[in-house]
Enzyme design. Structure first.
Site, PDB file in Angstrom:
ATOM      1  N   GLU A 146       0.801  -1.228   0.000  1.00 47.71           N
ATOM      2  CA  GLU A 146       0.000   0.000   0.000  1.00 47.71           C
ATOM      3  C   GLU A 146       0.833   1.277   0.000  1.00 47.71           C
ATOM      4  O   GLU A 146       0.293   2.364  -0.175  1.00 47.71           O
ATOM      5  CB  GLU A 146      -1.001  -0.004   1.164  1.00 47.71           C
ATOM      6  CG  GLU A 146      -0.403   0.075   2.541  1.00 47.71           C
ATOM      7  CD  GLU A 146      -0.248  -1.291   3.181  1.00 47.71           C
ATOM      8  OE1 GLU A 146      -0.066  -2.285   2.435  1.00 47.71           O
ATOM      9  OE2 GLU A 146      -0.301  -1.367   4.421  1.00 47.71           O
ATOM     10  N   ASN A 147       2.136   1.154   0.194  1.00 55.46           N
ATOM     11  CA  ASN A 147       2.969   2.349   0.054  1.00 55.46           C
ATOM     12  C   ASN A 147       3.232   2.713  -1.400  1.00 55.46           C
ATOM     13  O   ASN A 147       3.891   3.715  -1.670  1.00 55.46           O
ATOM     14  CB  ASN A 147       4.296   2.187   0.818  1.00 55.46           C
ATOM     15  CG  ASN A 147       5.072   0.954   0.423  1.00 55.46           C
ATOM     16  OD1 ASN A 147       4.493  -0.105   0.207  1.00 55.46           O
ATOM     17  ND2 ASN A 147       6.377   1.075   0.316  1.00 55.46           N
TER      18      ASN A 147
END
Lengths: 217, 236, 217, 236
Positions: free
Chosen positions: A52-53
């Site tokens: 998710e980064n």
């Protein structure tokens, strides 16, 4: 490893969760035991891991020579790319998550309740870390599997009637995989049903360690 | 009219005022504007509100501003890597507003895009939803779902780190060091970018510019240490 | 060209509007007369033109050899890049516009009212074209200049008390440049003031052709 | 598991149902999915709701679907280049919903990003605002400004045109042919992309992919005519 102890090891739990993967799935794995799921992707199944980064197509950990400080996963571990990889910003990453584009999220839990609530980000007065992307994941991803030890250190059930800790999300967990077995439910208001017992575990043991009201047959 | 500055402290001149709101890019220590944070610390500006996904580690990144107690309030999604942070927060010396990571990213994007508020499912039924407006919208099945209102975020100053940039302020980012920086660039009244390399205008392919120059007011080339939090390797 | 006629030609109106450009400005030019402003950017002033279909740093029209169907401006004309150019999607383009990142918008008008309202997109029952990006521009850009002929074909004022056509935006025009002169105002509730008369135009003529209540001295 | 289809009509198989909502990329005739539009026309599917910034020109692009009266409703910002459109609309044969261009772009992005509604200044005080919820938010000066609520848009099928793509669905776009397509890709239940060129997986730089493959379900290589609406040239 730990085969003398009844029930699944962490690695075996991850392997069991990995059986839920389907060909073509886009999957987000949480920090901790869920990360191990990547080691157990079944042969012939093409799965794309999202971090998710800001990455799709997360590759394995790098060799010493490959380490790149600009290339990490959401657990801040150094990783590598695959031929299919793409990078994007955080808004796009959570557009994928919130917009329902991720097929499956596998995440750890401190507590899961019988109606599918999950708590995994805060112990009031004790732990101040933050929810990171967990609230977005449980609210947005199509299907969420919680992967956790069935009981805490004091032997108390973590699969309970109602969460006592601040929630990460409401009515969002579709499957529970613990060291003792597997439970699943249809979305919405359905109850969890026991699907599978870990080796060496009998029904009586799971029932005694489960506070949640589940369907046992 | 060049936007190029020679040093990080030059690039921050006039921006480090007490009480300002600062957005700082990066995820963990990946893609943080190390030199601009250090310049902010050296300025001594205090009572800062800092919007950043994380709070650095003890003594590095935003941890530097915590050590010197220049931060009044943090808006973050995860601060687990910082003991000094935890100490100040539990001691009541520091305000903290937790935002889910995706909500934080979207609030920043909204602030930069002139959107004062948007609705999201994230956090419904949790502490995050308390005191926020709830609103029902129909979903594609015709059922009604409940969402909460989140507001746009802006900053007086945004500091970010990019890979390459030019005198017009056009930027590209490398790998996962991109993270929050492109949105933060849009949400700062003044956006300052430190880059690994300043390149001549025209050398970045216009099809592949991540942040168009309109969002960047100042740019400086600076060397980053790029610390790694979890060096994880496999056998070669 | 048309020097025998009193007042400014279309090109002269564009040149006058171009005097409002400042060094470092990001500017969006509407279709029609505003497009001509690009030909009159003062020397020593570095201006970056935005095209709302997804480009910053719009270059001149192409030579025959340079024509590229994938490279057009918001008026659907073929254009070229400059060294500083960048391309982006429509959502990013309007994030620039709505988010107040564009310094100046110069656009045409069918009517402008004395309180800064503008109508330029629709004639009920007659013209069905649409507003394109005009409503976003007038709502989002820091300063808006309306560039239009002072009167219509029937000699009626287009700078009026209240717009009769459906509005594009409310209280958003900061300066009016017509063939007869220039009017400006501070943002908010301020009235327009006559700033300049076009060559050969006297105050009486403008007053007689202006329905809007403006400050004449 | 490859997402590659051999022809435009193969790529559209099973998607062209009566009454579906279709998003179609492009600005004017720039970046429109010519071959997928033609396949949609050939399918004969009718009562379509089409979301597209423009409506093509007479007989080309979406104009083809208008000629055959397959379109029930258009959601667009500008349809000025199409006489057949005007005729059908003024004759009451066609529904039309005008959206300001930026509102349209943002509604599509919102739909794809799981945001059911957002507030914007665009259109306040105009016909566009009628019947929509109004809400006040404070601005940075502390004054209150009024905004209107706009909702997210989704589609059953999205058809777009890209420059290059791979079997994973990763796409890049060329110049201003990008426009609405990246957002539309995120908002379609099924997104089909036609590309100038299919390239091997791994040949697109992961730093510069405009649309990650997760948003694209089907991809086909096809040749476009690329008509130019306003060929404007200067002396060479």
């Amino acid at each position: 490893m730990a085969l003398d102890k009844a029930g699944w090891t962490r690695d075996q739990m991850a392997a069991r969760a990995a059986q839920e993967l389907e060909d073509g799935f886009y999957v987000n794995l949480g920090i901790g035991i869920p990360t191990l799921v990547a080691n157990h992707i079944p042969d012939g199944i093409n799965v794309t891991l999202q971090s998710e980064n800001g990455m799709l197509g997360m590759g394995p950990f790098p060799t010493e020579d490959e380490v790149d400080a600009d290339l990490i996963n959401a657990g801040k571990q150094t990783i590598t790319t695959l031929p299919k990889s793409s990078f994007f910003d955080s808004a796009t990453s959570f557009a994928m998550i919130r917009g329902g584009h991720i097929d499956l999220s596998i995440l750890g839990a401190m507590e899961v309740s019988e109606n599918g609530d999950i708590a995994n980000w805060m112990i009031p007065g004790k732990m101040v870390k933050g929810m990171g992307g967990a609230m977005d994941l449980v609210a947005g991803v199509k299907r969420c599997i919680a992967l956790f030890d069935h009981t805490n250190k004091r032997g108390e059930s973590k699969f309970i009637k109602a969460c006592t800790l601040p929630l990460t999300g409401q009515n969002c967990i579709h499957m529970v995989v613990t060291d003792l077995g597997v439970f699943d439910r249809k979305s919405g208001q359905a109850r969890f049903r026991l699907r599978e017992l870990a080796p060496g575990i009998d029904l009586e043991e799971v029932r005694s360690k489960t506070e949640a009201d589940v369907i046992w047959s | 009219m060049s936007k190029i500055y020679q040093t990080a402290s030059d690039a921050m001149a006039g921006l480090c005022k007490d009480g300002v709101t600062v957005m700082s890019g990066g995820f963990g220590l990946c893609g943080i504007p190390e030199n601009l944070i250090a310049a902010m610390r050296d300025s001594g500006a205090k009572d800062l509100t800092v919007i950043s996904n994380n709070a650095g580690v003890d003594g590095f990144g935003l941890g530097q501003l915590l050590e010197t107690k220049q931060v009044k309030k943090m808006i973050s999604s995860y601060v687990g890597e910082n003991k000094e942070f935890e100490r100040q927060y539990l001691g009541g010396e520091l305000e903290l507003e937790f935002n889910p990571q995706g909500t934080l990213a979207e609030r920043i994007r909204a602030g930069g895009a002139g959107i004062p508020g948007f609705y999201t499912k994230t956090g419904v039924g949790t502490l995050i939803a308390e005191g926020k407006e709830h609103k029902d919208f129909p979903n594609s099945n015709g059922d009604v779902e409940t969402f909460i209102l989140e507001t746009g975020l802006k900053a007086d100053v945004t500091i970010i780190k990019a890979w390459k940039g030019d005198a017009e302020g056009n930027l590209i980012f490398k790998a996962t060091a991109r993270n929050f920086s492109p949105m933060m660039a849009t949400a700062g009244t003044v956006t300052v970018a430190e880059v690994d390399e300043i390149v001549p205008v025209g050398s970045l392919d216009p099809n592949f510019i991540h942040t168009p120059g309109i969002f960047v007011q100042r740019i400086v080339q600076a060397k980053c240490e790029k610390r790694i939090e979890q060096r994880t390797v496999r056998e070669g």
